[in-house]
Design a protein around this motif. Structure first.
Motif, PDB file in Angstrom:
ATOM      1  N   ALA A  14       0.097   7.636 -42.618  1.00 31.42           N
ATOM      2  CA  ALA A  14      -0.791   8.431 -41.777  1.00 31.42           C
ATOM      3  C   ALA A  14      -0.952   7.758 -40.419  1.00 31.42           C
ATOM      4  O   ALA A  14      -1.072   6.527 -40.330  1.00 31.42           O
ATOM      5  CB  ALA A  14      -2.145   8.595 -42.454  1.00 31.42           C
ATOM      6  N   GLY A  15      -0.936   8.580 -39.390  1.00 29.95           N
ATOM      7  CA  GLY A  15      -1.013   8.071 -38.035  1.00 29.95           C
ATOM      8  C   GLY A  15       0.341   7.878 -37.384  1.00 29.95           C
ATOM      9  O   GLY A  15       0.424   7.684 -36.168  1.00 29.95           O
ATOM     10  N   SER A  17       4.606   8.888 -36.717  1.00 28.02           N
ATOM     11  CA  SER A  17       5.303   9.990 -36.057  1.00 28.02           C
ATOM     12  C   SER A  17       6.650  10.240 -36.712  1.00 28.02           C
ATOM     13  O   SER A  17       7.256   9.332 -37.290  1.00 28.02           O
ATOM     14  CB  SER A  17       5.529   9.668 -34.570  1.00 28.02           C
ATOM     15  N   ARG A  67      -1.028  17.730 -31.624  1.00 34.05           N
ATOM     16  CA  ARG A  67      -0.323  16.642 -32.330  1.00 34.05           C
ATOM     17  C   ARG A  67       1.176  16.904 -32.413  1.00 34.05           C
ATOM     18  O   ARG A  67       1.973  15.966 -32.405  1.00 34.05           O
ATOM     19  CB  ARG A  67      -0.880  16.492 -33.743  1.00 34.05           C
ATOM     20  N   ASN A  84       3.245  13.869 -34.151  1.00 32.85           N
ATOM     21  CA  ASN A  84       2.505  12.634 -33.925  1.00 32.85           C
ATOM     22  C   ASN A  84       1.181  12.667 -34.680  1.00 32.85           C
ATOM     23  O   ASN A  84       0.727  13.731 -35.109  1.00 32.85           O
ATOM     24  CB  ASN A  84       2.236  12.444 -32.431  1.00 32.85           C
ATOM     25  N   SER A  85       0.578  11.522 -34.818  1.00 33.83           N
ATOM     26  CA  SER A  85      -0.730  11.407 -35.493  1.00 33.83           C
ATOM     27  C   SER A  85      -0.721  12.139 -36.826  1.00 33.83           C
ATOM     28  O   SER A  85      -1.614  12.931 -37.140  1.00 33.83           O
ATOM     29  CB  SER A  85      -1.835  11.970 -34.589  1.00 33.83           C
ATOM     30  N   LYS A  87      -1.017  13.353 -40.584  1.00 38.60           N
ATOM     31  CA  LYS A  87      -2.105  13.277 -41.545  1.00 38.60           C
ATOM     32  C   LYS A  87      -1.572  13.551 -42.949  1.00 38.60           C
ATOM     33  O   LYS A  87      -0.492  14.103 -43.123  1.00 38.60           O
ATOM     34  CB  LYS A  87      -3.170  14.322 -41.197  1.00 38.60           C
ATOM     35  N   SER A 126      -1.141   7.265 -47.293  1.00 34.82           N
ATOM     36  CA  SER A 126      -2.309   6.597 -46.694  1.00 34.82           C
ATOM     37  C   SER A 126      -2.080   5.103 -46.559  1.00 34.82           C
ATOM     38  O   SER A 126      -1.163   4.538 -47.120  1.00 34.82           O
ATOM     39  CB  SER A 126      -3.545   6.856 -47.558  1.00 34.82           C
TER      40      SER A 126
END
Length: 126
Positions: A14-15, A17, A67, A84-85, A87, A126
């Motif tokens: 997560a976070g 790209s 995003r 990007n970013s 989740k 995660s």
């Protein structure tokens, strides 16, 4: 013969790209809208982003706006999705689709799309 081939999927935290690619043959960007859809396990396929025929008009789902970025390279006949970013909720199989319909049929599961690739899997951890 139309062929759409997705690539670029993978597993990221997560976070992070990813950039997805869809190499297209047999479709003209001047007459076909191109779109990215995704389908998560147990959920209906949904449109993520689309770009209109001739590059006119761009659509983003509310969940990815800001995003994700959709783009085209007409020389390479390739559609991209820069993500990007990322989740956890972005985990899904991502599909490239093409349609000659106007407006681009991004509502629902994409039944208005004429052609589909086989998909590329994106897994966010995660």
């Amino acid at each position: 013969q139309v062929q759409l081939v997705e690539s670029g999927g993978g597993s990221v935290q997560a976070g992070g790209s990813l950039r997805l690619s869809c190499e297209a043959s047999g479709v003209s960007y001047s007459t076909y809208c191109m779109a990215w859809f995704r389908q998560a396990p147990g959920k209906e396929r949904e449109a993520v982003a689309a770009i209109g025929a001739g590059g006119g008009g761009v659509y983003y789902a509310a969940s990815v706006r800001g995003r994700f970025t959709i783009s085209q390279d007409h020389v390479k006949n390739t559609l991209y999705l820069q993500m990007n970013s990322l989740k956890l909720g972005d985990t899904a199989m991502y599909y490239c689709g093409a349609s000659a319909s106007r407006p681009c049929p991004v509502t629902g599961p994409g039944s208005g799309m004429a052609y589909w690739g086989k998909g590329t899997l994106v897994t966010i951890s995660s």
